[in-house]
Design an enzyme around this catalytic site. Structure first.
Site, PDB file in Angstrom:
ATOM      1  N   TYR A  78      11.458   8.618   1.270  1.00  0.00           N
ATOM      2  CA  TYR A  78      11.426   7.578   0.240  1.00  0.00           C
ATOM      3  C   TYR A  78      12.148   7.962  -1.048  1.00  0.00           C
ATOM      4  O   TYR A  78      12.201   7.157  -1.980  1.00  0.00           O
ATOM      5  CB  TYR A  78       9.959   7.211  -0.067  1.00  0.00           C
ATOM      6  CG  TYR A  78       9.211   6.726   1.158  1.00  0.00           C
ATOM      7  CD1 TYR A  78       9.626   5.583   1.832  1.00  0.00           C
ATOM      8  CD2 TYR A  78       8.116   7.426   1.647  1.00  0.00           C
ATOM      9  CE1 TYR A  78       8.959   5.144   2.967  1.00  0.00           C
ATOM     10  CE2 TYR A  78       7.442   6.991   2.781  1.00  0.00           C
ATOM     11  CZ  TYR A  78       7.864   5.850   3.439  1.00  0.00           C
ATOM     12  OH  TYR A  78       7.215   5.416   4.565  1.00  0.00           O
ATOM     13  N   ALA A  87       2.931  -0.439   5.019  1.00  0.00           N
ATOM     14  CA  ALA A  87       2.415  -0.441   6.395  1.00  0.00           C
ATOM     15  C   ALA A  87       1.874  -1.795   6.824  1.00  0.00           C
ATOM     16  O   ALA A  87       1.797  -2.085   8.029  1.00  0.00           O
ATOM     17  CB  ALA A  87       1.334   0.630   6.541  1.00  0.00           C
ATOM     18  N   PRO A 130       0.794  -1.222   0.000  1.00  0.00           N
ATOM     19  CA  PRO A 130       0.000   0.000   0.000  1.00  0.00           C
ATOM     20  C   PRO A 130       0.830   1.278   0.000  1.00  0.00           C
ATOM     21  O   PRO A 130       1.843   1.371   0.678  1.00  0.00           O
ATOM     22  CB  PRO A 130      -0.818  -0.104   1.298  1.00  0.00           C
ATOM     23  CG  PRO A 130      -0.088  -1.070   2.145  1.00  0.00           C
ATOM     24  CD  PRO A 130       0.551  -2.045   1.204  1.00  0.00           C
ATOM     25  N   ASN A 131       0.350   2.208  -0.796  1.00  0.00           N
ATOM     26  CA  ASN A 131       0.897   3.569  -0.898  1.00  0.00           C
ATOM     27  C   ASN A 131       2.219   3.657  -1.657  1.00  0.00           C
ATOM     28  O   ASN A 131       2.718   4.756  -1.886  1.00  0.00           O
ATOM     29  CB  ASN A 131       1.038   4.224   0.500  1.00  0.00           C
ATOM     30  CG  ASN A 131      -0.297   4.325   1.197  1.00  0.00           C
ATOM     31  OD1 ASN A 131      -1.244   4.866   0.626  1.00  0.00           O
ATOM     32  ND2 ASN A 131      -0.409   3.776   2.383  1.00  0.00           N
ATOM     33  N   HIS A 160      12.608  -2.515   2.873  1.00  0.00           N
ATOM     34  CA  HIS A 160      12.061  -1.198   3.218  1.00  0.00           C
ATOM     35  C   HIS A 160      13.011  -0.132   2.701  1.00  0.00           C
ATOM     36  O   HIS A 160      14.222  -0.205   2.952  1.00  0.00           O
ATOM     37  CB  HIS A 160      11.872  -1.055   4.730  1.00  0.00           C
ATOM     38  CG  HIS A 160      10.926  -2.064   5.267  1.00  0.00           C
ATOM     39  ND1 HIS A 160       9.574  -1.990   5.025  1.00  0.00           N
ATOM     40  CD2 HIS A 160      11.136  -3.209   5.949  1.00  0.00           C
ATOM     41  CE1 HIS A 160       8.993  -3.044   5.561  1.00  0.00           C
ATOM     42  NE2 HIS A 160       9.916  -3.812   6.122  1.00  0.00           N
ATOM     43  N   ILE A 161      12.460   0.821   2.005  1.00  0.00           N
ATOM     44  CA  ILE A 161      13.254   1.909   1.429  1.00  0.00           C
ATOM     45  C   ILE A 161      13.871   2.761   2.546  1.00  0.00           C
ATOM     46  O   ILE A 161      15.049   3.109   2.503  1.00  0.00           O
ATOM     47  CB  ILE A 161      12.354   2.772   0.514  1.00  0.00           C
ATOM     48  CG1 ILE A 161      11.868   1.934  -0.673  1.00  0.00           C
ATOM     49  CG2 ILE A 161      13.093   4.029   0.051  1.00  0.00           C
ATOM     50  CD1 ILE A 161      10.738   2.585  -1.469  1.00  0.00           C
ATOM     51  N   SER A 162      13.044   3.099   3.527  1.00  0.00           N
ATOM     52  CA  SER A 162      13.525   3.920   4.648  1.00  0.00           C
ATOM     53  C   SER A 162      14.052   3.019   5.759  1.00  0.00           C
ATOM     54  O   SER A 162      13.752   1.815   5.785  1.00  0.00           O
ATOM     55  CB  SER A 162      12.374   4.787   5.176  1.00  0.00           C
ATOM     56  OG  SER A 162      11.354   3.961   5.730  1.00  0.00           O
ATOM     57  N   ARG A 211      12.623   5.470  12.747  1.00  0.00           N
ATOM     58  CA  ARG A 211      11.372   6.226  12.636  1.00  0.00           C
ATOM     59  C   ARG A 211      10.451   5.910  13.839  1.00  0.00           C
ATOM     60  O   ARG A 211      10.930   5.457  14.871  1.00  0.00           O
ATOM     61  CB  ARG A 211      10.714   5.883  11.290  1.00  0.00           C
ATOM     62  CG  ARG A 211      11.613   6.268  10.114  1.00  0.00           C
ATOM     63  CD  ARG A 211      10.985   5.946   8.778  1.00  0.00           C
ATOM     64  NE  ARG A 211       9.747   6.705   8.576  1.00  0.00           N
ATOM     65  CZ  ARG A 211       8.873   6.444   7.599  1.00  0.00           C
ATOM     66  NH1 ARG A 211       9.109   5.449   6.754  1.00  0.00           N
ATOM     67  NH2 ARG A 211       7.795   7.169   7.478  1.00  0.00           N
ATOM     68  N   GLU A 231      12.402  -9.282   2.514  1.00  0.00           N
ATOM     69  CA  GLU A 231      11.635  -8.106   2.966  1.00  0.00           C
ATOM     70  C   GLU A 231      12.483  -6.854   2.718  1.00  0.00           C
ATOM     71  O   GLU A 231      13.640  -6.802   3.135  1.00  0.00           O
ATOM     72  CB  GLU A 231      11.333  -8.279   4.459  1.00  0.00           C
ATOM     73  CG  GLU A 231      10.628  -7.090   5.092  1.00  0.00           C
ATOM     74  CD  GLU A 231      10.416  -7.265   6.602  1.00  0.00           C
ATOM     75  OE1 GLU A 231      10.596  -8.386   7.134  1.00  0.00           O
ATOM     76  OE2 GLU A 231      10.085  -6.248   7.236  1.00  0.00           O
ATOM     77  N   ARG A 243       5.249  10.986  -2.476  1.00  0.00           N
ATOM     78  CA  ARG A 243       5.012  10.790  -1.051  1.00  0.00           C
ATOM     79  C   ARG A 243       6.298  10.984  -0.237  1.00  0.00           C
ATOM     80  O   ARG A 243       7.302  10.299  -0.496  1.00  0.00           O
ATOM     81  CB  ARG A 243       4.524   9.349  -0.901  1.00  0.00           C
ATOM     82  CG  ARG A 243       4.343   8.864   0.481  1.00  0.00           C
ATOM     83  CD  ARG A 243       4.161   7.344   0.466  1.00  0.00           C
ATOM     84  NE  ARG A 243       3.910   6.870   1.789  1.00  0.00           N
ATOM     85  CZ  ARG A 243       4.157   5.617   2.177  1.00  0.00           C
ATOM     86  NH1 ARG A 243       4.633   4.738   1.325  1.00  0.00           N
ATOM     87  NH2 ARG A 243       3.916   5.259   3.405  1.00  0.00           N
ATOM     88  N   ASN A 283       8.134  -5.362  -0.519  1.00  0.00           N
ATOM     89  CA  ASN A 283       7.954  -4.209   0.364  1.00  0.00           C
ATOM     90  C   ASN A 283       6.468  -4.132   0.671  1.00  0.00           C
ATOM     91  O   ASN A 283       5.676  -3.697  -0.160  1.00  0.00           O
ATOM     92  CB  ASN A 283       8.443  -2.922  -0.307  1.00  0.00           C
ATOM     93  CG  ASN A 283       8.372  -1.734   0.649  1.00  0.00           C
ATOM     94  OD1 ASN A 283       7.758  -1.814   1.718  1.00  0.00           O
ATOM     95  ND2 ASN A 283       9.002  -0.636   0.263  1.00  0.00           N
TER      96      ASN A 283
HETATM   97  C1  DQA Z   1       8.138   1.294   4.065  1.00  0.00           C
HETATM   98  C2  DQA Z   1       8.138   1.590   5.567  1.00  0.00           C
HETATM   99  C3  DQA Z   1       6.757   1.402   6.152  1.00  0.00           C
HETATM  100  O1  DQA Z   1       6.773   1.694   7.539  1.00  0.00           O
HETATM  101  C4  DQA Z   1       5.770   2.342   5.481  1.00  0.00           C
HETATM  102  O2  DQA Z   1       4.472   2.133   5.984  1.00  0.00           O
HETATM  103  C5  DQA Z   1       5.804   2.244   4.006  1.00  0.00           C
HETATM  104  C6  DQA Z   1       7.088   2.099   3.320  1.00  0.00           C
HETATM  105  C7  DQA Z   1       9.511   1.597   3.413  1.00  0.00           C
HETATM  106  O3  DQA Z   1       9.710   1.191   2.262  1.00  0.00           O
HETATM  107  O4  DQA Z   1      10.357   2.257   4.015  1.00  0.00           O
HETATM  108  O5  DQA Z   1       4.776   2.348   3.337  1.00  0.00           O
HETATM  109  O6  DQA Z   1       7.889  -0.096   3.875  1.00  0.00           O
END
Ligand code: DQA
Length: 148
Positions: free
Chosen positions: A23, A82, A10-11, A105-107, A112, A103, A18, A79
């Site tokens: 990101y 959330a 999602p997102n 995660h970009i960030s 965080r 798995e 965003r 990825n």
């Molecule tokens: C994310 C980190 C998640 O906490 C966040 O909800 C995302 C992106 C990342 O790629 O850093 O949507 O997965």
């Protein structure tokens, strides 16, 4: 040619728009192009899917199972956005299907908010790549190729 699925949750369709401080400026299309180019370089077929719906992500993981069993698929670079922090269904999908999942995660989620520190996917992931930006997807594909 063996295949890898790059799956975004999602997102992540909003990449580039965003929170660029978290990101970066890459769009999802940029990331998917980078992943396909990585596949070409390594001689694997990379397909890409993004969904904002948890059930579709569950089904995407299931869809790779048969390929893993017959040796035509290496796994999934995932990825989950959330859903990482909320989804027992995705945990169960990975565990139940026995699909190798990296798995990503970009960030750096650990730098965080505390609600991002727990992942339901990490205990069932084959590996975890956090905080390296879009490069994390490239490293995830390389990891699946190397472990095969
Ligand atoms: C994310 C980190 C998640 O906490 C966040 O909800 C995302 C992106 C990342 O790629 O850093 O949507 O997965």
């Amino acid at each position: 040619m063996k295949s890898i699925l790059v799956l975004n949750g999602p997102n992540l369709n909003l990449l580039g728009i965003r929170e660029p401080e978290q990101y970066g400026s890459h769009t999802l299309a940029d990331v998917e192009t980078l992943c396909r180019e990585t596949g070409k370089r390594l001689g694997v077929e990379v397909s890409c899917l993004q969904s904002n719906h948890e059930g579709e992500l569950v089904e995407a993981i299931h869809s790779v199972r048969q390929g893993v069993l017959d040796g035509s698929a290496l796994g999934v670079v995932f990825n989950a956005g959330a859903y990482t922090h909320t989804s027992i269904a995705l945990h169960d999908a990975i565990k139940g299907s026995e699909v190798p999942v990296i798995e990503v995660h970009i960030s750096n989620v650990h730098a965080r908010e505390s609600f991002r520190h727990h992942s339901y996917l990490s205990p069932v992931a084959a590996g975890i790549i956090v905080g390296l930006g879009a490069e994390g997807y490239v490293l995830g594909i390389e990891a699946l190729v190397r472990r095969s």
